[in-house]
Enzyme design. Structure first.
Site, PDB file in Angstrom:
ATOM      1  N   HIS A   1      46.313  39.607  44.166  1.00 55.56           N
ATOM      2  CA  HIS A   1      46.816  39.432  42.365  1.00 55.56           C
ATOM      3  C   HIS A   1      45.873  41.061  41.276  1.00 55.56           C
ATOM      4  CE1 HIS A   1      47.943  36.942  38.273  1.00 55.56           C
ATOM      5  NE2 HIS A   1      47.812  37.495  38.166  1.00 55.56           N
TER       6      HIS A   1
ATOM      7  N   CYS B   1      41.043  38.764  39.882  1.00 52.58           N
ATOM      8  CA  CYS B   1      41.449  37.500  40.699  1.00 52.58           C
ATOM      9  C   CYS B   1      42.327  38.487  41.856  1.00 52.58           C
ATOM     10  CB  CYS B   1      43.189  36.443  40.076  1.00 52.58           C
ATOM     11  SG  CYS B   1      43.974  35.557  41.352  1.00 52.58           S
TER      12      CYS B   1
ATOM     13  N   TYR C   1      52.110  28.453  42.580  1.00 52.02           N
ATOM     14  CA  TYR C   1      51.692  29.109  43.190  1.00 52.02           C
ATOM     15  C   TYR C   1      51.757  28.040  44.796  1.00 52.02           C
ATOM     16  CZ  TYR C   1      47.656  29.632  41.281  1.00 52.02           C
ATOM     17  OH  TYR C   1      46.199  30.023  40.574  1.00 52.02           O
TER      18      TYR C   1
ATOM     19  N   HIS D   1      45.527  34.424  44.945  1.00 48.27           N
ATOM     20  CA  HIS D   1      44.635  34.069  44.576  1.00 48.27           C
ATOM     21  C   HIS D   1      43.533  33.585  44.742  1.00 48.27           C
ATOM     22  CE1 HIS D   1      47.816  35.163  41.313  1.00 48.27           C
ATOM     23  NE2 HIS D   1      49.497  35.007  42.678  1.00 48.27           N
TER      24      HIS D   1
END
Ligand code: ZN
Length: 140
Positions: free
Chosen positions: A114, A124, A38, A10
């Site tokens: 992503h 992303c 994350y 990401h």
């Protein structure tokens, strides 16, 4: 250990000329999710911050969190706000090292961005991670 089948990359979707330090990321995610979504965050200086234990499910890819590790790099937007691959050389090197070390623990994990997940309309992380890390991908 969790069964990890994907390493998902990401970006923080913040402007490359505006610092978004790990403390800001943690504060922002605490408000949204109650914890950092994350597992790793890589700042523009190439520092890798572990922001969630690998054994805990993250919050970064709807429908795919259970079996994935989420890595985010700081940036992803140009100063004018347009999406772009704004990774510094230090970030690219740190990302490569982190992925390699994760693959030692999860050799069956595929690496992808992503935006490569089904149904994701965002761009992303603004580069094609599956292609960039093609040499690291597990044999199909
Ligand atoms: Zn993302």
């Amino acid at each position: 250990m969790r069964n990890i089948t994907m390493i998902i990359i990401h970006c923080s979707a913040t402007r490359s000329d505006r610092p978004f330090p790990v403390t800001s990321l943690i504060a922002c995610h605490r408000q949204r999710f109650g914890y950092t979504g994350y597992h790793y965050y890589i700042t523009r200086n190439g520092q890798t911050h572990q922001t969630r234990h690998e054994n805990l499910v993250g919050a970064h890819a709807k429908g795919y969190n259970t079996h994935s590790i989420g890595i985010c790099y700081e940036g992803g937007l140009l100063p004018n706000g347009h999406p772009a691959d704004t990774r510094t050389e230090a970030q690219k090197a740190a990302l490569w090292h982190l992925i390699q070390s994760l693959l030692a623990d999860y050799p069956q994990a595929r690496i992808l961005g992503h935006c490569e997940l089904p149904g994701v309309t965002k761009t992303c992380p603004n580069f094609l991670a599956s292609r960039e890390y093609a040499d690291l991908q597990p044999a199909a």
